[in-house]
Scaffold this active site. Structure first.
Site, mmCIF file in Angstrom:
data_model
loop_
_atom_site.group_PDB
_atom_site.id
_atom_site.type_symbol
_atom_site.label_atom_id
_atom_site.label_comp_id
_atom_site.label_asym_id
_atom_site.label_seq_id
_atom_site.Cartn_x
_atom_site.Cartn_y
_atom_site.Cartn_z
ATOM 1 N N HIS A 250 -6.267 0.308 9.439
ATOM 2 C CA HIS A 250 -5.632 1.533 8.944
ATOM 3 C C HIS A 250 -6.467 2.256 7.884
ATOM 4 O O HIS A 250 -6.845 3.409 8.046
ATOM 5 C CB HIS A 250 -4.259 1.208 8.337
ATOM 6 C CG HIS A 250 -3.252 0.723 9.314
ATOM 7 N ND1 HIS A 250 -3.076 1.277 10.559
ATOM 8 C CD2 HIS A 250 -2.342 -0.271 9.226
ATOM 9 C CE1 HIS A 250 -2.100 0.647 11.190
ATOM 10 N NE2 HIS A 250 -1.655 -0.300 10.405
ATOM 11 N N LYS A 336 1.735 -6.801 0.958
ATOM 12 C CA LYS A 336 3.148 -7.041 1.252
ATOM 13 C C LYS A 336 3.918 -7.334 -0.032
ATOM 14 O O LYS A 336 3.354 -7.771 -1.033
ATOM 15 C CB LYS A 336 3.294 -8.236 2.194
ATOM 16 C CG LYS A 336 2.552 -8.098 3.515
ATOM 17 C CD LYS A 336 3.214 -7.100 4.428
ATOM 18 C CE LYS A 336 2.571 -7.127 5.809
ATOM 19 N NZ LYS A 336 3.151 -6.092 6.702
#
Length: 485
Positions: A250, A336
């Site tokens: 990404h 995360k």
């Protein structure tokens, strides 16, 4: 009455298609692909005539009616268009199912043949590989062995390998069946409106284009924190980690669009050439300029090794060895269980050379330099941060903002989510927002020093912004996130 989601006359429309979803019973198809195909249908952007064939291993096979019920439940839970009325009945009628195993592809062959006979006229084929990476090779070989790959295109999900040798092996496997012009390596981040808006912002505006270089920009941040944890995906995540899953797939891709030279035209070949030149100029990653983190409690997740060294967080400083960006650090961060879920690109501008304002004029705590912030949240926006004089008799400076938001500025009924936009582009054969094989291999080559000598993971608390050392990594600058609001 006109359907509020109907397309405008200028919207592109693909040729007739048979779309095959491998992994049609999986989570990606349920959350994104089936709802996305229905929304494209409601928007009038699908081909005039098309069929959707779901596929999965024989152990997970569904009947046509079971697949239609599965699709309806998926759209009802995750779709933007409700699965009711004439629109749903018409969409439901194009759905069928054909299981496929390497040693028994016949149900799939029969389903595709039936769909093509219903359409007539030689429709195009599009295969979407929404399957685990370990299944890519076997599915591609099946398509080649059965001749289904003839006159077809294929969408391949991330990750595109886990290092340079595996990426090269995967590319060789796919190229043995499909020409590069038929391969669409998908990253749903690149389907967001704000990716196109980077190009518009840079190249359509004399306000920004002249300053988009090392003379005016001091540093660039690409920041994609996630609030969610691994959400039960320990088997996938333990073998991948945040660097492979997010940074390579990404954030480096976003960097390519931010840093590219002006393309000769806004078309796939020119855009991808310039993006790949950025990746060619990427200096090998220095492990000393990387912070790997792991949130407290990760090793207690079901399926995680109690001694796992897998990173749930990665922040790194990278540099491009070219004229435009020499000496400008790019700071990339993702992880995360962080404080917020955001998708932000921040360009920090250099301070003026002449310091005519007294030091105490910058009295506001945390006052920053000029910034241009591109927010990729749906629907996203652009913020310009600059300094102004505070009203009063003294010369005191305060930070101010000008903000553009997509929400409310345009008619949003035609807006597409990332997967919807990219599936449409794949049907149209437009590879502008898809990754090329040489670009993937260049990124893995630059990542090799880090993969061979990764620094140890550092703990961080869930809900924080990562390990404490990220402040040292970006010094003398500061992270744009968390912002002050």
């Amino acid at each position: 009455m006109t359907d509020p989601t109907s397309a405008t006359p200028a919207d592109p429309r693909p040729d007739d298609h048979v779309i095959v979803l491998f992994g049609a019973t999986g989570d990606l198809a349920r959350r994104k692909l089936l709802p996305g195909l229905f929304h494209l249908t409601r928007a009038g952007l699908m081909p005039e005539h098309f069929r959707v064939v779901g596929s999965a291993p024989a152990a997970d096979a569904l009947s046509d009616e079971e697949f239609r019920a599965h699709a309806r439940a998926a759209v009802d839970e995750f779709g933007r268009s409700e699965p009711w009325g004439e629109a749903w009945e018409a969409f439901e009628a194009v759905l069928s199912f054909g299981s496929a195993d390497p040693d028994d592809p016949q149900p799939l062959l029969a389903a595709v043949e039936a769909a093509e006979q219903e359409l007539g006229g030689g429709p195009r084929r599009l295969f979407h590989l929404a399957v685990p990476p370990v299944a890519f090779a076997s599915v591609v070989r099946l398509l080649g062995d059965t001749q289904l790959a003839e006159h077809a295109r294929v969408i391949v999900e991330k990750p595109f390998g886990t290092d340079l040798p595996s990426a090269q092996e995967l590319n060789a496997t796919i190229h043995a069946v499909f020409d590069e012009s038929k391969i669409f390596r998908i990253d749903h981040f690149l389907g967001k409106e704000s990716v196109d808006n980077i190009l518009a912002l840079r190249f359509a505006n004399g306000l920004f284009e002249p300053v988009w270089n090392r003379q005016h920009i001091s540093h660039v941040q690409i920041d994609v924190p996630e609030q969610i944890g691994i959400e039960g995906r320990s088997r996938f995540f333990e073998g991948t980690g945040t660097f492979r899953d997010m940074i390579v797939t990404h954030l480096f891709q976003l960097m390519g669009f931010v840093a590219m030279e002006p393309p000769a035209a806004l078309e796939a070949h020119a855009l991808r050439d310039e993006k790949e030149r950025v990746f060619q100029s990427l200096r090998p990653l220095d492990p000393a300029q990387v912070v790997r983190g792991q949130y407290t409690g990760y090793r207690d997740e079901p399926g995680v090794d109690p001694h796992s060294d897998t990173e749930t967080f990665a922040a790194l400083r990278v540099e491009l060895d070219n004229w435009r960006w020499a000496g400008v650090p790019f700071f990339l961060r993702s992880g995360k269980s962080l404080a917020q879920g955001r998708h932000v690109v921040t360009l920090g501008f250099r301070e003026p050379v002449l310091r005519m304002f007294p030091v105490d004029a910058h009295h506001a705590v945390g006052l920053r330099s000029n910034q241009l912030v591109i927010d990729f949240a749906d629907p996203g926006g652009v913020t310009s941060r600059f300094l102004t004089k505070e009203p009063g008799p003294l010369m005191r400076l305060e930070e101010a903002e000008m903000v553009f938001r997509y929400a409310g500025c345009y008619n949003e009924r035609h807006a597409l989510e990332g997967y919807e936009r990219l599936i449409l582009d794949a049907m149209l054969g437009d590879q502008s927002l898809f990754t090329r094989s040489d670009g993937i291999e260049n990124l893995w080559a630059a990542a090799t020093p880090l993969l061979e000598q990764p620094p140890p993971v550092e703990p961080y608390a869930p809900g924080s912004w990562g390990p404490d050392r990220i402040g040292q990594l970006i010094a003398p600058y500061r992270w744009s996130l968390p912002d002050r609001h």
